[in-house]
Design a protein around this motif. Structure first.
Motif, mmCIF file in Angstrom:
data_model
loop_
_atom_site.group_PDB
_atom_site.id
_atom_site.type_symbol
_atom_site.label_atom_id
_atom_site.label_comp_id
_atom_site.label_asym_id
_atom_site.label_seq_id
_atom_site.Cartn_x
_atom_site.Cartn_y
_atom_site.Cartn_z
ATOM 1 N N TYR A 78 0.850 -1.188 0.000
ATOM 2 C CA TYR A 78 0.000 0.000 0.000
ATOM 3 C C TYR A 78 0.892 1.246 0.000
ATOM 4 C CZ TYR A 78 -3.876 -3.166 0.817
ATOM 5 O OH TYR A 78 -4.799 -4.180 0.680
ATOM 6 N N GLN A 102 1.816 4.129 2.868
ATOM 7 C CA GLN A 102 1.243 3.790 4.177
ATOM 8 C C GLN A 102 2.304 3.286 5.157
ATOM 9 O OE1 GLN A 102 -1.954 4.684 4.933
ATOM 10 N NE2 GLN A 102 -1.567 5.625 2.937
ATOM 11 N N PHE A 135 -3.919 -0.267 8.526
ATOM 12 C CA PHE A 135 -5.244 -0.871 8.377
ATOM 13 C C PHE A 135 -6.134 -0.660 9.605
ATOM 14 C CE2 PHE A 135 -2.271 -3.784 10.253
ATOM 15 C CZ PHE A 135 -2.969 -4.305 11.325
ATOM 16 N N TYR A 138 -8.554 2.191 4.656
ATOM 17 C CA TYR A 138 -7.747 0.992 4.479
ATOM 18 C C TYR A 138 -8.311 -0.212 5.220
ATOM 19 C CZ TYR A 138 -4.495 3.780 1.872
ATOM 20 O OH TYR A 138 -3.951 4.593 0.905
ATOM 21 N N GLU A 186 -10.526 -1.418 2.469
ATOM 22 C CA GLU A 186 -9.775 -1.978 1.351
ATOM 23 C C GLU A 186 -9.128 -3.310 1.702
ATOM 24 O OE1 GLU A 186 -7.064 0.598 -0.649
ATOM 25 O OE2 GLU A 186 -8.533 2.219 -0.895
ATOM 26 N N THR A 187 -8.544 -3.388 2.900
ATOM 27 C CA THR A 187 -7.896 -4.647 3.283
ATOM 28 C C THR A 187 -8.915 -5.751 3.519
ATOM 29 O OG1 THR A 187 -7.775 -3.870 5.586
ATOM 30 C CG2 THR A 187 -5.808 -3.594 4.224
#
Length: 288
Positions: A245, A248, A253, A263, A266-267
């Motif tokens: 990422y 980041q 996350f 995130y 997204e994760t």
């Protein structure tokens, strides 16, 4: 005195084993003690899918929190657990001994992680766990523990039933501490024993499919370390997906980070798709 301690322990088990109904629409969870060591009762929390059927077997994901083996809380992966329970999995978050609370070492944490995995397998029928579809997961030091349950041949608690394997069928690792060698993370705490505890140094044929998530600006886990891990996995014929990422940092996350909510979403989607590829989940991720 022994009788009083026994009664106290039984009462604690009964309290922790009670099911907790969360707010409407949320997951149902159950707390259990998986191990008692040096007068410490270690617990794990299990989240169940909606309309859970005890006779059915569900794919399962087990989370270990981060904190450098120094501290941390099972709350770190609470939201991920609820999400994957909503997708039809059993999900568990595991407490384990850390330096700040118990004065313990990373070696003790590995023993606890393996004990928790064995406990879940031994009680698989009770929790509806499909023992052929167990995912070990975690962030940072928790990612180390997830990998350690499956890659490290030693560091077992003497009181464990060693006939039960602690190994997972897949790994999902969030910026994991994966190399404990001289140039890796935590070497000052493990020293010459790093070969016993470093997942990077214990990759062998049969290592399970792995998803590795990392921020490009992680100060603790260099991208080169992740790439080396991936190369070693592929060298023994194992699947390892590495997602970097951009921009980041460590723990990106987590929802309490600046861009955490983005995130987190997204994760979760990436992990969901990875588990779909293993046929542990069906259908599209349900995050909006």
């Amino acid at each position: 005195m022994i009788f009083k301690k026994t009664v106290f322990h039984l009462l604690a088990v009964l309290v922790l084993a009670s099911c907790h109904a969360q707010e409407k629409g949320a997951a149902i969870s159950k707390d259990v003690i998986y191990k008692v060591v040096n007068n410490d009762s270690l617990m794990l929390r299990v989240y169940f899918p909606e309309k859970f059927k005890k006779k059915k077997q569900y794919p399962t994901i087990v989370f270990f929190f981060g904190g450098g083996w120094n501290g941390g809380s099972i709350s770190q992966f609470e939201d991920q657990s609820k999400y994957f329970a909503s997708r039809g999995m059993v999900a568990a978050v595991v407490d384990y001994r850390v330096k700040k609370r118990q004065g313990t070492t990373p070696f003790d944490a590995v023993k606890d992680a393996k004990s928790a995995m064995r406990y879940l397998k031994i009680h698989a029928k009770e929790f509806g766990i499909d023992t052929d579809k167990i995912v070990a997961s975690g962030g940072s030091a928790g990612g180390h523990l997830a990998a350690a349950t499956t890659l490290l041949p030693g560091l077992n608690e003497a009181t464990d039933d060693l006939s039960v394997s602690p190994k997972a069928n897949a790994l999902v690792l969030y910026n994991p501490v994966i190399d404990n060698g001289e140039n890796g993370y935590g070497y000052e705490r493990v020293g010459d024993r790093y070969l016993e505890i470093s997942p990077m140094h214990n990759i062998t044929k049969g290592a399970p499919p792995t998803l590795f998530l990392l921020g490009s600006k992680d100060k603790h886990i260099p991208v080169a370390t992740a790439e080396n891990y991936k190369a070693k996995m592929e060298a023994v014929g194992s699947r390892c997906e590495l997602i970097i990422y951009k921009g980041q940092e460590h723990g990106f996350f987590n929802q309490w980070k600046k861009e955490g909510p983005k995130y987190f979403k997204e994760t979760n989607i990436v992990v969901d798709e990875f588990l779909q590829s293993l046929r542990y989940l069906k259908g599209k991720a349900t995050l909006n």
